[in-house]
Design a protein around this motif. Structure first.
Motif, PDB file in Angstrom:
ATOM      1  N   LEU A  24       0.686  -1.173   0.186  1.00  0.00           N
ATOM      2  CA  LEU A  24      -0.145   0.077   0.016  1.00  0.00           C
ATOM      3  C   LEU A  24       0.817   1.121  -0.005  1.00  0.00           C
ATOM      4  CD1 LEU A  24      -2.931   1.257  -0.039  1.00  0.00           C
ATOM      5  CD2 LEU A  24      -2.835   0.891   2.485  1.00  0.00           C
ATOM      6  N   MET A  73     -11.549  -6.553  -2.238  1.00  0.00           N
ATOM      7  CA  MET A  73     -10.694  -7.175  -1.488  1.00  0.00           C
ATOM      8  C   MET A  73     -10.959  -8.584  -1.083  1.00  0.00           C
ATOM      9  SD  MET A  73      -8.738  -4.502   1.453  1.00  0.00           S
ATOM     10  CE  MET A  73     -10.350  -4.276   2.253  1.00  0.00           C
ATOM     11  N   SER A  81      -4.626  -2.546  -2.100  1.00  0.00           N
ATOM     12  CA  SER A  81      -5.378  -3.160  -0.624  1.00  0.00           C
ATOM     13  C   SER A  81      -5.709  -4.722  -1.392  1.00  0.00           C
ATOM     14  CB  SER A  81      -6.609  -2.443  -0.553  1.00  0.00           C
ATOM     15  OG  SER A  81      -6.004  -1.106   0.141  1.00  0.00           O
ATOM     16  N   GLU A 130      -2.728  -6.646  -1.025  1.00  0.00           N
ATOM     17  CA  GLU A 130      -2.232  -6.588   0.438  1.00  0.00           C
ATOM     18  C   GLU A 130      -2.946  -7.394   1.052  1.00  0.00           C
ATOM     19  OE1 GLU A 130      -0.197  -3.333   3.113  1.00  0.00           O
ATOM     20  OE2 GLU A 130      -2.186  -2.954   2.194  1.00  0.00           O
ATOM     21  N   MET A 131      -4.171  -7.418   1.261  1.00  0.00           N
ATOM     22  CA  MET A 131      -5.196  -8.128   2.239  1.00  0.00           C
ATOM     23  C   MET A 131      -5.024  -9.621   1.715  1.00  0.00           C
ATOM     24  SD  MET A 131      -5.698  -5.941   4.239  1.00  0.00           S
ATOM     25  CE  MET A 131      -6.529  -6.944   5.523  1.00  0.00           C
TER      26      MET A 131
END
Length: 477
Positions: free
Chosen positions: A112, A293, A423, A426-427
């Motif tokens: 991020l 996400m 995101s 990343e998540m």
């Protein structure tokens, strides 16, 4: 030619007789030729076709080569592990899981912030610099003498690599239109599968260097990976463009860059804007970031790619007993299926389904459920077991479609698009940082029943999420 100022198109530009100004809007109105279904540029005006040819040759080639070395340097740890590193360093517990986890932690921390940096600074400097760093760290793995050293190096490799995938997806989404986007995103993504395959072939080849120069075969893998990676990283300083409104690549004229800006205006893709409290609030109160996400979390963790399940199965086999070369080679068939299915998804999504992203995503989820439920049972015919390991690659190739969908849903806010893309990735890796430690434990190899049951459930959730996003997005259009 000077590119000292960012180029934009104003109302006077729209009245210009330049062929670049009109070709994009003209392409909207004319009927599609059959050549469009082969490759979208074949159905475009000559000037736009030449512009896209140069852009593809530079951006798409660099993106694919960069992702190739990223995945080569990411996946080499599993190739080395099953090819002598386990025995040489005494890695008989869950050290492989920890090596993957340290990489994932570094990757998650960097994503991020990196994409936020890309909305403020020049991608053509930031991303290649990080590539050079991870190439040097890959060289360093060849001299690691303990699991602890590998953990440290893997963390910093993950941190440097975190800039690449979400960053390049953001850049690709800044240059291409809807009918072009899935094909480019998926071609970009297939280089990961090719790199994983190549890592297996490369390990099978360099294993014969075992003992040369005081290096074991698995150590030679890291040396050669570094040698491959460094020139590609350096090439990025010359060939990677920035986003159109600040771009000045040597291979595009000022008129072509202005045309790129106009194409994004027609797509509704917004330019870079300052971060404000209102912007941040809008991003984090919209359904976009949360639904997308979840989509990417379920995709990224809904496969067996978190651990070398096929290779571990082959390694554990006693009748017949497979050689190191065979283990590294046979297990690449899963990624061959990934390459093929990813390209099929891209072409059908852009052309046959008229830009709809959900049908291939649902199909990939269904294939995952079929394959992994069968492997969870485990006591199935050997031919079907092999087929499940191989066909599970059909669920690996959905990343480009998920990212293309995110670009389209977030097209009206550049900063939202950058943050959502980062995101999502990343998540997904936040979950991947700890989930394998529970469901893909090395001590459960090769059966991994908990892992197969888990990814079957995640694949079902992927299907439900894709259909929900389809409904929510339809209400906004």
């Amino acid at each position: 030619m000077s590119h000292s100022q960012p180029i934009s198109i104003n109302s006077k530009d729209l009245e210009s007789p330049s062929p670049f100004v009109h070709s994009a809007s003209e392409a909207e109105a004319k009927p599609r030729k059959w050549t469009y279904y082969l490759w979208d540029t074949l159905d475009k005006p000559k000037e736009e076709r030449w512009f896209l040819f140069k852009l593809d040759a530079a951006l798409l080639t660099f993106a694919s080569l960069g992702y190739f070395i990223k995945y080569l340097d990411q996946s080499n740890i599993t190739s080395a592990f099953v090819s002598g590193m386990k025995e040489d360093l005494g890695l008989y517990k869950n050290q492989l899981n920890y090596m993957q986890t340290f990489w994932t932690v570094g990757y998650v921390i960097g994503e991020l912030p990196s994409n936020i940096i890309l909305t403020r600074f020049r991608p053509s400097r930031w991303i290649p610099t990080m590539e050079v760093i991870w190439a040097v760290l890959t060289f360093s793995l060849s001299r690691a003498k303990s699991a602890r050293v590998i953990y440290i190096l893997r963390f910093f490799i993950g941190l440097a690599e975190s800039t690449f995938y979400p960053g390049m997806q953001y850049i690709i989404g800044s240059w291409y239109r809807r009918e072009e986007l899935a094909k480019r995103s998926c071609i970009f993504h297939t280089s990961a599968a090719i790199a994983t395959m190549f890592s297996g072939y490369l390990m099978a080849a360099v294993y014969h260097l075992d003992g040369r120069g005081g290096f074991a075969g698995w150590q030679w893998l890291f040396v050669i990976d570094g040698i491959i990676s460094l020139p590609i990283a350096l090439a990025g300083f010359f060939f990677l463009p920035d986003v159109p409104e600040i771009s000045k690549p040597f291979y595009l004229t000022e008129e072509e860059v202005a045309f790129a800006v106009r194409r994004m205006e027609l797509e509704g893709r917004q330019k870079r804007q300052p971060y404000t409290k209102r912007k941040i609030r809008n991003i984090f109160t919209s359904w976009h970031i949360y639904a997308l996400m979840l989509l990417y979390i379920f995709f990224n963790n809904g496969t067996g790619s978190a651990t070398p399940v096929f290779a571990q199965f082959l390694k554990a086999s006693k009748k017949p007993e497979y050689t190191v070369e065979q283990i590294n080679t046979y297990s690449t068939t899963t990624y061959a299926v990934q390459v093929f299915s990813t390209l099929v998804y891209a072409w059908t999504s852009d052309s046959v389904f008229g830009g709809a992203r959900w049908p291939p995503i649902v199909f990939g989820g269904v294939m995952n459920i079929v394959c992994y439920v069968s492997l969870a049972i485990w006591d199935i015919p050997m031919q079907w077991k092999w087929a499940c390991f191989i066909l599970s690659g059909t669920g690996y190739g959905l990343s480009g479609l998920c990212m293309a969908w995110a670009h389209e849903i977030c097209t009206h806010d550049n900063e939202e698009r950058a943050i959502v893309i980062a995101s999502m990735n990343e998540m997904a890796y936040v979950l991947q940082a700890w989930l394998p430690l529970i469901v893909w434990q090395q001590v459960d190899a090769p059966e991994y029943q908990k892992g197969y049951i888990t990814v079957s459930c995640l694949s079902f959730a992927l299907i439900v999420t894709a259909l929900s996003i389809r409904t929510l997005h339809a209400r906004e259009i």
